[in-house]
Design an enzyme around this catalytic site. Structure first.
Site, PDB file in Angstrom:
ATOM      1  N   THR A 138       0.825  -1.207   0.000  1.00 13.34           N
ATOM      2  CA  THR A 138       0.000   0.000   0.000  1.00 13.34           C
ATOM      3  C   THR A 138       0.861   1.260   0.000  1.00 13.34           C
ATOM      4  OG1 THR A 138      -1.552   1.284   1.364  1.00 13.34           O
ATOM      5  CG2 THR A 138      -0.096  -0.198   2.516  1.00 13.34           C
ATOM      6  N   TYR A 182      -1.655   0.138  10.485  1.00 12.61           N
ATOM      7  CA  TYR A 182      -1.885  -0.520   9.193  1.00 12.61           C
ATOM      8  C   TYR A 182      -0.704  -0.314   8.254  1.00 12.61           C
ATOM      9  CZ  TYR A 182      -3.722  -1.100   4.463  1.00 12.61           C
ATOM     10  OH  TYR A 182      -3.890  -1.466   3.141  1.00 12.61           O
TER      11      TYR A 182
END
Length: 365
Positions: A138, A182
């Protein structure tokens, strides 16, 4: 007819299911692992209606795809599945996907995004096959570091002060910045994948994704923001803007990401691919819509209002932790390596998403 065995973790999710369907159509033997868990956020109020939608679709239209409703945190179960199907290709699309949820429950995030990945990598390492491994990372691995790009504030968006800026490249710093748990868990997985490739002779590839969107994306406030905006607008519900709404992202339609994955696999299987392997194996690529497909939150609101012919109710909240004011992917590296460019521009992709959501509005109402 290609009969290589592909295992897709998170294969009933948004990205994984699209890849699974394309792979089976191209002749691969496809297996899916998915525990059917979905984010527990109160904002995810469409969870029960959408939970089985993709599973039912695949079982009905693509019955040759093997589905294992299992949890990748269970290593023994994974070992049994690997022994059964002996995959030569593993695409890792499973994990906890919400940066906001990771702040309130970092342990759950770590278990899914680090331990789950580690179990998969160990199964690959111990497998009889040399494994091609694709990992979806990501842009959050860069944290707020991209905000170090000098920005100019416009009426609806932020712009790079230097108009020649292509976006965020793979050599951007990951240090001394705020990521959210995250972002850290995905970065940990990112580094593990690279290391297993180099150390254990696996053919690994890391795609650091920007914002992927498209049909069958059941977005909500914490994850899948493009889809979430469309759903809320169609239901005549209020959309909350965090910060000033001028945050910019590059967006990539799901079909273009699937095309990139299949192109990568085809190159890996080419009989003349040794040069490609030597050059590109174990590499990291930033993947997104690039400079030509950028949008701010406020600009997305304007497009949806124009397409639907109505005003959207908006409310405002303070900035979220570690939100990037500007993240646009420099796709020059991945474009050169795979002769790949996004084919579906942002406006066309958004129109496609609106039509699909309109046709399935009963899932969200």
């Amino acid at each position: 007819m290609n009969q290589k065995s592909i295992l897709i973790t998170g294969g009933l999710g948004f990205i994984g299911s699209h890849i699974a369907i394309e792979a089976i159509q191209q002749g691969y033997r496809v297996s899916i692992i998915d525990n059917l868990s979905r984010p527990t956020s109160p904002q995810n109020n469409n969870k029960e209606k959408t939970k089985f939608f993709t599973r039912n679709l695949i079982q009905e239209k693509y019955p040759s795809i093997r589905i294992y409703v299992k949890d990748i945190r269970n290593k023994e179960t994974l070992q049994q599945i690997f022994a059964e199907i002996q995959p030569s290709i593993v695409i890792h699309a499973a994990g906890q996907t919400s940066a906001i949820d990771s702040i309130s429950n970092p342990e759950f995030d770590f278990q899914n995004n680090v331990i789950g990945l580690f179990n998969i990598l160990e199964c690959c390492r111990q497998s009889l096959n040399r494994t091609t491994f694709i990992y979806f990372s990501t842009n959050k691995v860069y944290g707020t570091a991209p905000n170090n790009v000098s920005l100019t504030e416009g009426d609806l968006r932020y712009f790079p002060s230097n108009p020649k800026t292509m976006g965020i490249a793979e050599n951007s710093s990951i240090d001394q910045t705020k990521h959210t748990p995250y972002g850290i868990s995905k970065l940990t997985g990112d580094l593990y994948v690279q290391e297993y490739g180099k150390l254990y002779n696996m053919d690994t590839c890391v795609f650091r994704l920007s914002c992927i969107y498209g049909d069958r994306q059941f977005g909500f406030e914490e994850q899948g923001w493009v889809s979430h905006f469309v759903i809320q607008a169609l239901l005549n519900k209020e959309i909350t803007i965090y910060g000033n709404g001028k945050q910019v992202r590059d967006i990539l339609y799901i079909d273009d990401l699937v095309d990139l994955v299949m192109t990568y696999l085809q190159k890996m299987e080419n009989s003349e691919s040794q040069e490609f392997l030597d050059q590109e194996a174990n590499k990291v690529f930033n993947v997104g819509g690039g400079k030509e497909n950028t949008i701010s939150l406020l600009e997305l609101i304007d497009i949806i209002e124009d397409q639907l012919g109505k005003k959207i109710m908006l409310s405002s909240q303070i900035w979220r932790p570690a939100d990037q004011k500007y993240y646009v992917t420099d796709i020059s590296k991945v474009s050169k390596a795979f002769s790949w460019q996004p084919q579906i521009d942002a406006l066309k992709g958004l129109k496609n998403l609106i039509v699909w959501t309109q046709n399935h509005i009963e899932l969200f109402s």
